[in-house]
Design a protein around this motif. Structure first.
Motif, PDB file in Angstrom:
ATOM      1  N   CYS A   3       0.792  -1.128  -0.116  1.00  0.00           N
ATOM      2  CA  CYS A   3       0.055  -0.118  -0.120  1.00  0.00           C
ATOM      3  C   CYS A   3       0.827   1.358  -0.018  1.00  0.00           C
ATOM      4  CB  CYS A   3      -0.932  -0.100   1.387  1.00  0.00           C
ATOM      5  SG  CYS A   3      -2.137  -1.142   1.263  1.00  0.00           S
ATOM      6  N   HIS A   4       1.916   1.185   0.714  1.00  0.00           N
ATOM      7  CA  HIS A   4       2.708   2.386   0.774  1.00  0.00           C
ATOM      8  C   HIS A   4       3.486   2.451  -0.694  1.00  0.00           C
ATOM      9  CE1 HIS A   4       6.721   4.207   1.394  1.00  0.00           C
ATOM     10  NE2 HIS A   4       6.193   4.977   2.386  1.00  0.00           N
ATOM     11  N   ASP A   5       3.907   1.507  -1.268  1.00  0.00           N
ATOM     12  CA  ASP A   5       4.458   1.752  -2.617  1.00  0.00           C
ATOM     13  C   ASP A   5       3.498   2.114  -3.578  1.00  0.00           C
ATOM     14  OD1 ASP A   5       6.594   0.956  -1.794  1.00  0.00           O
ATOM     15  OD2 ASP A   5       7.012  -0.979  -2.482  1.00  0.00           O
ATOM     16  N   LEU A   6       2.035   1.932  -3.504  1.00  0.00           N
ATOM     17  CA  LEU A   6       1.060   2.423  -4.428  1.00  0.00           C
ATOM     18  C   LEU A   6       0.441   3.670  -4.236  1.00  0.00           C
ATOM     19  CD1 LEU A   6      -0.727  -1.119  -4.929  1.00  0.00           C
ATOM     20  CD2 LEU A   6       0.415   0.180  -6.445  1.00  0.00           C
ATOM     21  N   LEU A   7       0.953   4.223  -2.861  1.00  0.00           N
ATOM     22  CA  LEU A   7       0.342   5.353  -2.434  1.00  0.00           C
ATOM     23  C   LEU A   7       0.321   6.544  -3.492  1.00  0.00           C
ATOM     24  CD1 LEU A   7      -1.714   6.631  -0.495  1.00  0.00           C
ATOM     25  CD2 LEU A   7       0.613   7.201   1.027  1.00  0.00           C
ATOM     26  N   SER A   8       1.757   6.877  -3.602  1.00  0.00           N
ATOM     27  CA  SER A   8       2.164   7.868  -4.290  1.00  0.00           C
ATOM     28  C   SER A   8       1.692   8.065  -5.843  1.00  0.00           C
ATOM     29  CB  SER A   8       3.785   7.961  -4.757  1.00  0.00           C
ATOM     30  OG  SER A   8       3.941   8.971  -5.360  1.00  0.00           O
ATOM     31  N   PRO A   9       1.657   6.864  -6.686  1.00  0.00           N
ATOM     32  CA  PRO A   9       1.184   7.111  -7.860  1.00  0.00           C
ATOM     33  C   PRO A   9      -0.332   6.925  -7.940  1.00  0.00           C
ATOM     34  CG  PRO A   9       1.872   4.816  -7.531  1.00  0.00           C
ATOM     35  CD  PRO A   9       2.312   5.599  -6.396  1.00  0.00           C
ATOM     36  N   VAL A  10      -1.155   6.424  -7.124  1.00  0.00           N
ATOM     37  CA  VAL A  10      -2.484   6.275  -6.903  1.00  0.00           C
ATOM     38  C   VAL A  10      -2.909   7.898  -6.327  1.00  0.00           C
ATOM     39  CG1 VAL A  10      -4.641   5.583  -5.835  1.00  0.00           C
ATOM     40  CG2 VAL A  10      -2.950   3.881  -6.609  1.00  0.00           C
ATOM     41  N   GLY A  11      -2.365   8.356  -5.504  1.00  0.00           N
ATOM     42  CA  GLY A  11      -2.470   9.527  -4.946  1.00  0.00           C
ATOM     43  C   GLY A  11      -2.381  10.707  -6.072  1.00  0.00           C
ATOM     44  N   ALA A  12      -1.200  10.579  -6.972  1.00  0.00           N
ATOM     45  CA  ALA A  12      -1.171  11.492  -8.154  1.00  0.00           C
ATOM     46  C   ALA A  12      -2.333  11.317  -9.236  1.00  0.00           C
ATOM     47  CB  ALA A  12      -0.049  11.048  -8.707  1.00  0.00           C
ATOM     48  N   LEU A  13      -2.973  10.345  -9.275  1.00  0.00           N
ATOM     49  CA  LEU A  13      -4.251  10.002 -10.266  1.00  0.00           C
ATOM     50  C   LEU A  13      -5.215  10.978  -9.548  1.00  0.00           C
ATOM     51  CD1 LEU A  13      -4.123   6.367 -10.995  1.00  0.00           C
ATOM     52  CD2 LEU A  13      -4.252   8.049 -12.477  1.00  0.00           C
ATOM     53  N   ASN A  14      -5.537  10.837  -8.288  1.00  0.00           N
ATOM     54  CA  ASN A  14      -6.395  11.556  -7.820  1.00  0.00           C
ATOM     55  C   ASN A  14      -6.430  13.249  -7.609  1.00  0.00           C
ATOM     56  OD1 ASN A  14      -8.975  11.786  -5.797  1.00  0.00           O
ATOM     57  ND2 ASN A  14      -7.432  12.738  -4.353  1.00  0.00           N
ATOM     58  N   ASN A  15      -5.204  13.415  -7.310  1.00  0.00           N
ATOM     59  CA  ASN A  15      -4.651  14.898  -7.648  1.00  0.00           C
ATOM     60  C   ASN A  15      -4.760  15.475  -9.100  1.00  0.00           C
ATOM     61  OD1 ASN A  15      -4.045  15.063  -4.938  1.00  0.00           O
ATOM     62  ND2 ASN A  15      -1.743  14.675  -5.683  1.00  0.00           N
ATOM     63  N   GLY A  16      -4.642  14.429 -10.104  1.00  0.00           N
ATOM     64  CA  GLY A  16      -4.712  14.918 -11.338  1.00  0.00           C
ATOM     65  C   GLY A  16      -6.313  14.955 -11.807  1.00  0.00           C
ATOM     66  N   LEU A  17      -7.198  14.156 -11.513  1.00  0.00           N
ATOM     67  CA  LEU A  17      -8.486  14.297 -11.457  1.00  0.00           C
ATOM     68  C   LEU A  17      -9.112  15.581 -10.895  1.00  0.00           C
ATOM     69  CD1 LEU A  17      -9.573  10.593 -10.925  1.00  0.00           C
ATOM     70  CD2 LEU A  17      -9.895  11.802 -13.016  1.00  0.00           C
ATOM     71  N   GLU A  18      -8.765  15.854  -9.789  1.00  0.00           N
ATOM     72  CA  GLU A  18      -9.172  17.091  -8.899  1.00  0.00           C
ATOM     73  C   GLU A  18      -8.900  18.339  -9.984  1.00  0.00           C
ATOM     74  OE1 GLU A  18      -7.772  17.189  -5.018  1.00  0.00           O
ATOM     75  OE2 GLU A  18      -9.308  15.743  -4.412  1.00  0.00           O
ATOM     76  N   LEU A  19      -7.713  18.468 -10.466  1.00  0.00           N
ATOM     77  CA  LEU A  19      -7.232  19.474 -11.226  1.00  0.00           C
ATOM     78  C   LEU A  19      -7.958  19.503 -12.563  1.00  0.00           C
ATOM     79  CD1 LEU A  19      -3.274  19.214 -10.714  1.00  0.00           C
ATOM     80  CD2 LEU A  19      -5.040  21.054  -9.881  1.00  0.00           C
ATOM     81  N   MET A  20      -8.171  18.586 -13.037  1.00  0.00           N
ATOM     82  CA  MET A  20      -9.184  18.360 -14.195  1.00  0.00           C
ATOM     83  C   MET A  20     -10.244  19.073 -14.085  1.00  0.00           C
ATOM     84  SD  MET A  20      -7.762  17.305 -17.150  1.00  0.00           S
ATOM     85  CE  MET A  20      -9.130  16.261 -18.018  1.00  0.00           C
ATOM     86  N   ALA A  21     -11.100  18.566 -12.860  1.00  0.00           N
ATOM     87  CA  ALA A  21     -12.448  19.075 -12.647  1.00  0.00           C
ATOM     88  C   ALA A  21     -12.480  20.683 -12.693  1.00  0.00           C
ATOM     89  CB  ALA A  21     -12.916  18.551 -11.433  1.00  0.00           C
ATOM     90  N   ASP A  22     -11.299  21.226 -12.436  1.00  0.00           N
ATOM     91  CA  ASP A  22     -11.662  22.859 -11.815  1.00  0.00           C
ATOM     92  C   ASP A  22     -10.939  23.713 -13.286  1.00  0.00           C
ATOM     93  OD1 ASP A  22     -12.745  22.219  -9.640  1.00  0.00           O
ATOM     94  OD2 ASP A  22     -10.917  22.365  -8.582  1.00  0.00           O
ATOM     95  N   GLU A  23      -9.867  22.805 -13.855  1.00  0.00           N
ATOM     96  CA  GLU A  23      -8.971  23.607 -15.139  1.00  0.00           C
ATOM     97  C   GLU A  23      -9.784  23.592 -16.223  1.00  0.00           C
ATOM     98  OE1 GLU A  23      -6.484  25.937 -16.092  1.00  0.00           O
ATOM     99  OE2 GLU A  23      -6.016  24.622 -14.114  1.00  0.00           O
ATOM    100  N   THR A  24      -9.536  25.022 -17.075  1.00  0.00           N
ATOM    101  CA  THR A  24     -10.394  25.332 -18.108  1.00  0.00           C
ATOM    102  C   THR A  24      -9.133  25.583 -19.268  1.00  0.00           C
ATOM    103  OG1 THR A  24     -10.583  27.546 -17.475  1.00  0.00           O
ATOM    104  CG2 THR A  24     -12.606  26.099 -17.003  1.00  0.00           C
TER     105      THR A  24
END
Length: 217
Positions: free
Chosen positions: A19-40
């Motif tokens: 889980c520790h090893d997967l946390l970084s790339p999965v967290g980056a996926l979540n961050n990217g989706l959040e940015l996409m939702a607000d970015e024009t």
């Protein structure tokens, strides 16, 4: 009952490591989706897409590696094509920080041998803190499969607790999530009647060797 509890505790430690090893790339996926939702802005949206693609690729590479290194590798029968292990290792070090030298000519290797090879490769690759060369070899000889992993780079640091776990000198109660994989490798090899050897601390080149008797395969 004690063995069952120990098995559950070990599984918990190993799961924590994964889980520790997967946390970084999965967290980056979540961050990217959040940015996409607000970015024009088109350029920023493209950057978000690039981030998502990179994070998804990293997550997939890790999962492929973990499946072979820690799972049952279902679908391969009793043996695994070494090419699958090579692809898994290349995926784990896809950044190019570590260069892979592959010296395995066997057409098939037993699941245990592949599991040991992958885990030793991961430990050695992580020890190349500034990158370097990671060479991996495996060969079947009469009655035994031999595995050699060699790491060399500008700075090679093997955590003393990982070394102790591989060498069988980890003190009682010293098992933790970061040493679980190394402990598992030694336990599997010893249970099979084989052996693991390590280069001495302080050497500029890190060497791991494992010999696994055929009866374990």
């Amino acid at each position: 009952m004690t063995h069952l509890i120990d098995s559950i505790e070990f599984a918990s430690l190993l799961c924590s490591r994964l889980c520790h090893d997967l946390l970084s790339p999965v967290g980056a996926l979540n961050n990217g989706l959040e940015l996409m939702a607000d970015e024009t802005d088109p350029d920023m949206r493209q950057r978000c897409l690039d981030l998502l693609a990179d994070s998804a690729r990293t997550s997939a590479n890790k999962l492929k590696f973990f499946r072979l290194a820690f799972g049952s590798a279902g679908g391969f029968g009793d043996a695994v094509p070494p090419h699958e292990a090579k692809v898994a290792i290349e995926g784990m070090f896809a950044s190019g920080r570590v260069k892979l030298g592959w010296m395995v000519e066997e057409q098939m290797l037993a699941k245990l041998a592949v599991k040991v090879l992958l885990n030793l490769a991961l430990i050695a690759g992580d020890a190349l803190v500034r990158g370097g060369q990671l060479d991996i070899g495996a060969e079947k000889r009469p009655g035994v499969t031999e595995i050699v992993v060699r790491g060399e780079g500008p700075k090679v640091i093997l955590d003393p607790e990982l070394r102790a776990a591989l060498a069988g000198t980890l003190p009682a109660g010293g098992l933790a999530s970061r040493t679980a994989a190394a402990w598992m490798v030694r336990a599997l090899v010893m249970e099979a009647g084989g052996e693991i050897v390590l280069s001495p601390p302080g050497d500029s080149v890190l060497l791991f060797g494992a010999a696994i008797p055929d009866r374990a395969e």
